[in-house]
Design a protein around this motif. Sequence first.
Motif, PDB file in Angstrom:
ATOM      1  N   PRO A   1       0.055  10.942  -5.792  1.00  0.00           N
ATOM      2  CA  PRO A   1      -1.083  10.092  -5.435  1.00  0.00           C
ATOM      3  C   PRO A   1      -1.051   8.799  -6.263  1.00  0.00           C
ATOM      4  CG  PRO A   1      -1.800  11.877  -6.854  1.00  0.00           C
ATOM      5  CD  PRO A   1      -0.352  12.126  -6.553  1.00  0.00           C
ATOM      6  N   PRO A   2      -1.779   7.765  -5.833  1.00  0.00           N
ATOM      7  CA  PRO A   2      -1.719   6.467  -6.521  1.00  0.00           C
ATOM      8  C   PRO A   2      -1.975   6.567  -8.022  1.00  0.00           C
ATOM      9  CG  PRO A   2      -3.139   6.342  -4.574  1.00  0.00           C
ATOM     10  CD  PRO A   2      -2.720   7.770  -4.705  1.00  0.00           C
ATOM     11  N   GLU A   3      -2.932   7.451  -8.412  1.00  0.00           N
ATOM     12  CA  GLU A   3      -3.313   7.481  -9.828  1.00  0.00           C
ATOM     13  C   GLU A   3      -2.225   8.029 -10.730  1.00  0.00           C
ATOM     14  OE1 GLU A   3      -4.850   9.093  -7.360  1.00  0.00           O
ATOM     15  OE2 GLU A   3      -5.360  11.165  -7.903  1.00  0.00           O
TER      16      GLU A   3
ATOM     17  N   LEU B   1       1.000   2.382 -11.940  1.00  0.00           N
ATOM     18  CA  LEU B   1       1.187   0.991 -11.554  1.00  0.00           C
ATOM     19  C   LEU B   1      -0.132   0.237 -11.580  1.00  0.00           C
ATOM     20  CD1 LEU B   1       0.058   1.154  -8.425  1.00  0.00           C
ATOM     21  CD2 LEU B   1       2.361   1.923  -7.973  1.00  0.00           C
TER      22      LEU B   1
ATOM     23  N   HIS C   1      -1.080   4.498  -1.184  1.00  0.00           N
ATOM     24  CA  HIS C   1      -2.292   4.531  -0.357  1.00  0.00           C
ATOM     25  C   HIS C   1      -1.975   4.823   1.103  1.00  0.00           C
ATOM     26  CE1 HIS C   1      -4.809   3.324  -3.576  1.00  0.00           C
ATOM     27  NE2 HIS C   1      -4.334   2.111  -3.669  1.00  0.00           N
TER      28      HIS C   1
ATOM     29  N   ALA D   1       2.147   1.729  -3.429  1.00  0.00           N
ATOM     30  CA  ALA D   1       1.084   2.199  -4.315  1.00  0.00           C
ATOM     31  C   ALA D   1       0.702   3.644  -4.040  1.00  0.00           C
ATOM     32  CB  ALA D   1      -0.146   1.303  -4.174  1.00  0.00           C
TER      33      ALA D   1
ATOM     34  N   TYR E   1      -5.362  -7.029  -5.916  1.00  0.00           N
ATOM     35  CA  TYR E   1      -5.591  -7.263  -4.491  1.00  0.00           C
ATOM     36  C   TYR E   1      -5.909  -8.727  -4.213  1.00  0.00           C
ATOM     37  CZ  TYR E   1      -5.650  -2.281  -3.572  1.00  0.00           C
ATOM     38  OH  TYR E   1      -5.296  -0.968  -3.443  1.00  0.00           O
TER      39      TYR E   1
ATOM     40  N   ALA F   1      -5.720  -4.915 -14.122  1.00  0.00           N
ATOM     41  CA  ALA F   1      -4.511  -4.214 -13.680  1.00  0.00           C
ATOM     42  C   ALA F   1      -3.534  -4.007 -14.835  1.00  0.00           C
ATOM     43  CB  ALA F   1      -3.849  -4.991 -12.551  1.00  0.00           C
TER      44      ALA F   1
ATOM     45  N   TYR G   1      -9.291  -9.550  -4.912  1.00  0.00           N
ATOM     46  CA  TYR G   1      -9.564  -9.095  -6.285  1.00  0.00           C
ATOM     47  C   TYR G   1     -10.289  -7.750  -6.345  1.00  0.00           C
ATOM     48  CZ  TYR G   1      -8.700 -14.040  -6.439  1.00  0.00           C
ATOM     49  OH  TYR G   1      -8.181 -15.268  -6.207  1.00  0.00           O
ATOM     50  N   HIS G   2     -11.345  -7.593  -5.542  1.00  0.00           N
ATOM     51  CA  HIS G   2     -12.093  -6.338  -5.540  1.00  0.00           C
ATOM     52  C   HIS G   2     -12.487  -5.903  -6.944  1.00  0.00           C
ATOM     53  CE1 HIS G   2     -11.605  -5.798  -1.300  1.00  0.00           C
ATOM     54  NE2 HIS G   2     -10.322  -6.008  -1.394  1.00  0.00           N
TER      55      HIS G   2
ATOM     56  N   GLU H   1       0.837  -1.201   0.000  1.00  0.00           N
ATOM     57  CA  GLU H   1       0.000   0.000   0.000  1.00  0.00           C
ATOM     58  C   GLU H   1       0.877   1.258   0.000  1.00  0.00           C
ATOM     59  OE1 GLU H   1      -3.931  -0.429   1.819  1.00  0.00           O
ATOM     60  OE2 GLU H   1      -3.608  -1.176  -0.196  1.00  0.00           O
TER      61      GLU H   1
ATOM     62  N   PHE I   1      -2.325  -2.857  -9.613  1.00  0.00           N
ATOM     63  CA  PHE I   1      -2.375  -3.458  -8.278  1.00  0.00           C
ATOM     64  C   PHE I   1      -3.434  -4.552  -8.300  1.00  0.00           C
ATOM     65  CE2 PHE I   1      -1.690  -1.981  -3.622  1.00  0.00           C
ATOM     66  CZ  PHE I   1      -1.814  -3.278  -3.149  1.00  0.00           C
TER      67      PHE I   1
END
Lengths: 260, 356
Positions: free
Chosen positions: B68-70, B74, B49, B47, B78, B146, B81-82, B44, B76
């Motif tokens: 920020p992550p965006e 990259l 987060h 990434a 999970y 991803a 899976y989400h 995290e 990711f």
Amino acid sequence: MPVSSLWSRLVLAGLSACLVLFVVGPLLRLLWESSPQSLIEALQDSELQASITLTVLTASMATFLAALLGIPLAYLLARRPFPGRRIVQGIIDLPVVIPHPVAGIALLLFLGRRSPVGGALADLGLEFVSHVPGIVAAMLFVSAPILVSGAREAFRAVDPQLERVARTLGDTGWGAFRRVTLPLAGRGILAASILAWARSVSEFGSIVILTYNPKVASIYIFDRFTAFGLQSAIPAAVILLLVALTVFIMVRVLQPQERA
Amino acid sequence: MIRLDSLHVRVGNFDLRDISLEVPPGGYALIIGPTGSGKTTLLEAVAGHARLQAGRVFMHNDDVTGLPPERRGLGFVYQQYHLFPHLSVRDNIGYGIARSKGAVDGAGRAQRVLELADMLAITALLDRPVQGLSGGEQQRVALARALAPKPSILLLDEPFAAVDAATRQVLRRELRGLHEREGITTLQVTHDFDEALRLGDLVAVLSEGRIAQSGTPEQVFRYPNSAFVARFVGTGNVIAGVVERTPSDDRELAFRGRFRGGGLTLDVVAEREGPMHAVIRPEDIVLSLSPHPDSARNHLEGTVARLERVGPITLVHLDVGRPLIASVTTTSSEEMALHPGVRVVGSLKATAILLV
């Protein structure tokens, strides 16, 4: 509660049936009392038409304001731990336990011409007492908690990790909210909004103090009852009941099914 | 390339500290560690987060610590899976493409989705809702999603934890193939060292928020630097005890000594005295039915307690006054007619005993 014997099951069923009948009975009795003809006649009454139109418009305005201010708050309450979160939550729920005439008096004191807030708003041309904005204010006061708590639960039901996934896929925080969380919480928020709308339509106690005239439907029915008696109030009451039932069915359809 | 420079991350009461690691361009690194060691928190943080208390994150020589992550470019995947439950498989995969840097038009997007679906053998699922997909299917969709925006870095959080053993093997092989084809720098988290041995170029063992050891999987497996790592990666027998210097030996470095612990006394080659752990790899114990004449070895007499066959290798659980695991080829186990109760001698070179 474990149910063991036939006897205890009968007692349970009997007690439950009593309450269900107590709720259904009066409503059926009211519907029975009206005829289609009397309803059509009532609907042609321009005063009733005006009051129903006023009720629908003010309730919609109150719901719009509750959504505009309440959805961001619901999101904060569901997702962001902040100092005083429990206190804010408590304050938002407060109107639920306040008797409606008490709310009406409090609003009257707060929004009346002689209060600093009400005075300042009146100077800007926004009068509450005995004006339409007073109806909207009373409706907002009683319905906002319903919308906020419903929307909060809807947001809670959405896995916060999904927003993080959307972020790693290139979405900004706002984009992830708009494209993932909002659509997923949408049904719940819509259901909460309809409930808040229905709560606004049914409000009487605070509006009667703040703005008796122009009359919303609930006050119109009360007025007919006190001025002309029961028979005169029934058609309008039935129409309002039908509106409420329609809304109730919409909410039931929208809400996620309860688990057995 | 991913470079982590002395990261410190705090989540609640948990601290991840002094995390420094470099994954070369196109490399495949695995972070392994037991539950609660901070593996997911580390991902995290990479990434974007998790907020860093200290340290810097570099990707391809760019300092991305403040991004920020965006904006880190990259992918990711999970553990759970989400997948987005309100979107079809196709829209899940396409989600990131529209928002990627060189944003493509509708046709290009559809093309990329098809390409990935084909690569991961999920073309037939494209118009399905994500509810009702099997664990393996969800995992493929999550991987396709991803990879769709063509990230240069891929982060994987226990990607095979929720699928059955057979699917896991297939997916592992596919992932490794995919990694080689697309050349994506990959950082994966797992609790399974076997996965590290099969997949990784580099492995870092995490323990209570710190990197206990890092290196090639082979290095870490053969030369664990602590009893924790030896036990966690399953190097072999780990015995707590004390090292003493043999009186006749006065060399400074690597002296002959004696290790006492767990009811055993062993000749060892040590670099320091005092309380230590002896790590004995099962394959370094030579089993015979009669005492070996070679005096340069430790000889441990005992009986066979149990045989555990792992394909061409048989693990022999011995009782030498304490449990000890040796390994022999299944063929020689059969030739020696090993079975529970047989008396055997295990021989072990002093230099084969790792002291940590």
